[in-house]
Design an enzyme around this catalytic site. Sequence first.
Site, short mmCIF file in Angstrom:
data_model
loop_
_atom_site.label_atom_id
_atom_site.label_comp_id
_atom_site.label_asym_id
_atom_site.label_seq_id
_atom_site.Cartn_x
_atom_site.Cartn_y
_atom_site.Cartn_z
N ASP A 146 0.69 -1.26 0.10
CA ASP A 146 -0.17 -0.15 -0.05
C ASP A 146 0.76 1.29 0.01
OD1 ASP A 146 -2.25 1.76 0.01
OD2 ASP A 146 -2.75 1.00 2.26
N LYS A 147 0.22 2.52 -0.11
CA LYS A 147 0.88 3.46 -0.10
C LYS A 147 0.13 4.49 0.78
CE LYS A 147 0.25 7.93 -1.83
NZ LYS A 147 -0.87 8.75 -1.72
N HIS A 148 0.58 5.34 1.20
CA HIS A 148 0.00 6.40 2.26
C HIS A 148 0.66 7.68 2.19
CE1 HIS A 148 -3.31 6.96 5.23
NE2 HIS A 148 -2.24 7.95 5.73
N SER A 149 -0.17 8.80 2.32
CA SER A 149 0.56 10.06 2.21
C SER A 149 0.27 10.94 3.36
CB SER A 149 -0.06 10.85 1.00
OG SER A 149 -0.08 12.33 1.06
N THR A 178 -8.63 10.64 0.78
CA THR A 178 -9.22 9.82 -0.62
C THR A 178 -10.52 9.42 -0.26
OG1 THR A 178 -6.76 9.18 -0.77
CG2 THR A 178 -8.40 7.93 -1.79
N ARG A 184 -8.39 14.52 16.51
CA ARG A 184 -7.26 15.42 16.20
C ARG A 184 -7.84 16.30 15.29
NH1 ARG A 184 -3.95 11.59 14.03
NH2 ARG A 184 -2.19 13.16 13.66
N SER A 232 -0.79 6.76 13.72
CA SER A 232 -2.08 6.86 13.03
C SER A 232 -1.88 6.12 11.72
CB SER A 232 -2.59 8.30 12.71
OG SER A 232 -3.40 8.48 11.92
N LYS A 286 -3.04 1.86 10.95
CA LYS A 286 -3.96 1.23 10.05
C LYS A 286 -3.38 0.41 8.97
CE LYS A 286 -5.11 5.74 8.95
NZ LYS A 286 -5.22 6.96 9.17
N LYS A 287 -2.14 0.70 8.50
CA LYS A 287 -1.32 -0.07 7.60
C LYS A 287 -1.01 -1.54 8.20
CE LYS A 287 -2.01 3.15 5.02
NZ LYS A 287 -3.08 2.92 3.69
N1 URA Z 1 -2.76 10.70 7.56
C1 URA Z 1 -3.19 9.73 8.57
O1 URA Z 1 -3.66 8.60 8.38
N2 URA Z 1 -3.21 10.09 9.88
C2 URA Z 1 -2.40 11.51 10.23
O2 URA Z 1 -2.36 11.41 11.39
C3 URA Z 1 -2.06 12.15 9.09
C4 URA Z 1 -2.16 11.73 7.80
#
Ligand code: URA
Length: 439
Positions: A82-85, A122, A170, A185, A189-190
Amino acid sequence: MLFTEVIRKKRDGQTLTKKEIQFFVDGLTNPDVPAEQISAFAMAVFLNSMTFTETGFLTSAMANSGQMLDWGELNLPGPVIDKHSTGGVGDKVSMLLAPIAAACGCYVPMISGQGLGHTGGTLDKMSAIPSYQTFPDLSLFKKVVKQVGCAIIGQTSDLAPADRRFYAIRDVTSTVESIPLITASILSKKIAAGNEALIMDVKWGNGAFMQTLSNARDLATSIMGTAAKAGVNTRVVITDMNEVLGSTAGNALEIRESIDYLANNTRETRLDEVVVALLSEMLLATGISDDLHNAHNKIEQAITSGEAYEKFSQMLVALGVAADFMEQPDKYLPKANIIVPVLAEQNGWLSKMDTRAMGNVIVELGGGRKQTNQQLDLSVGFSEVMPLGSELQTGQTIALIHAKSPEDAERATQSVQNACLIAGEKPVLHATVVERLTS
Ligand code: URA
């Protein structure tokens, strides 16, 4: 143990034990613990930070707060990645990267989030596609990943539920920009989603949560170190967020730009650079490519052959969208009532953009949240945003504003004028892809 004592300890800058962090995370999934206490804890961490060890405890407790996915049972013939930003304005990379990666042989179960602060999410963008199931049940999610190669969904109530509540709190308490909180965070999830590998897009600049390169590097180090401890092979690319990415920002508008990109009609240069850099790291991390040259060829082939477009289309149909959506997106995507241009008030070069302010204009227009449960107007935002370095004549369009009412459009026009600096000299531009880090 008392919740107030855990808050107090962090408020006073002390280091929390594993037990205390677990106690806090248990509180996140316990509705009896009020949002006030969670907010106070978030602010205490924001102000006093956490050690690397505390961040690791927080990440693993949040990952374990719900179900942990296991892709092994599906015997997928390719890697799960996966990719996350870390978040930006106009960042539609996920919608492009997931189907392109799938066309290159990866399996991408993408768990996405809502917009956070001034940044878009997203999940909100995908919600702009009528009938798209953002929260399919687990068996459908797995089926789509197996059959198509990618599925972009929201964080279900079972997956890292502790992060789900913490993220929402937050978002509305100005406690997002904290390295340990962002690290925990994202990674919780990942890890819960069962990824073998992860590519992180850490954004730096005035539209990112990390405003300086040095902070972005610190976040990259925190994410890579924490991920390595959890056994997730992670690579980080640091990219520029000192201007809107691509030519649109706003939920439905970004879907429209993504379709144009996948159809190989319009690939805005900076957006393309970020997509290709992240995808290359994906193909290298998974061993699908041995070198950058081969990775670039595979990516180009996936786009120009129409395979990536086809993957996106298949994913949409499998998750409930009309079969002709990709051919006729304008028939389906929500549209704003008012579209007005923001005009350059002098000759010169577009030299600076206050990108955070641009993101906040979208929030003001109703495209992002001021309150946790707010219903978004998915049609609003910007299109035809000029890139920094553009030479403009007086009266030329800097961007088009899409708004619900003339009053909203008027306010947004003023804010965009204030956010965009036109100067007499050609600006020196930041590199779009700044650094690649491999653990
Ligand atoms: N993306 C996330 O999933 N969590 C954050 O705290 C910031 C960006």
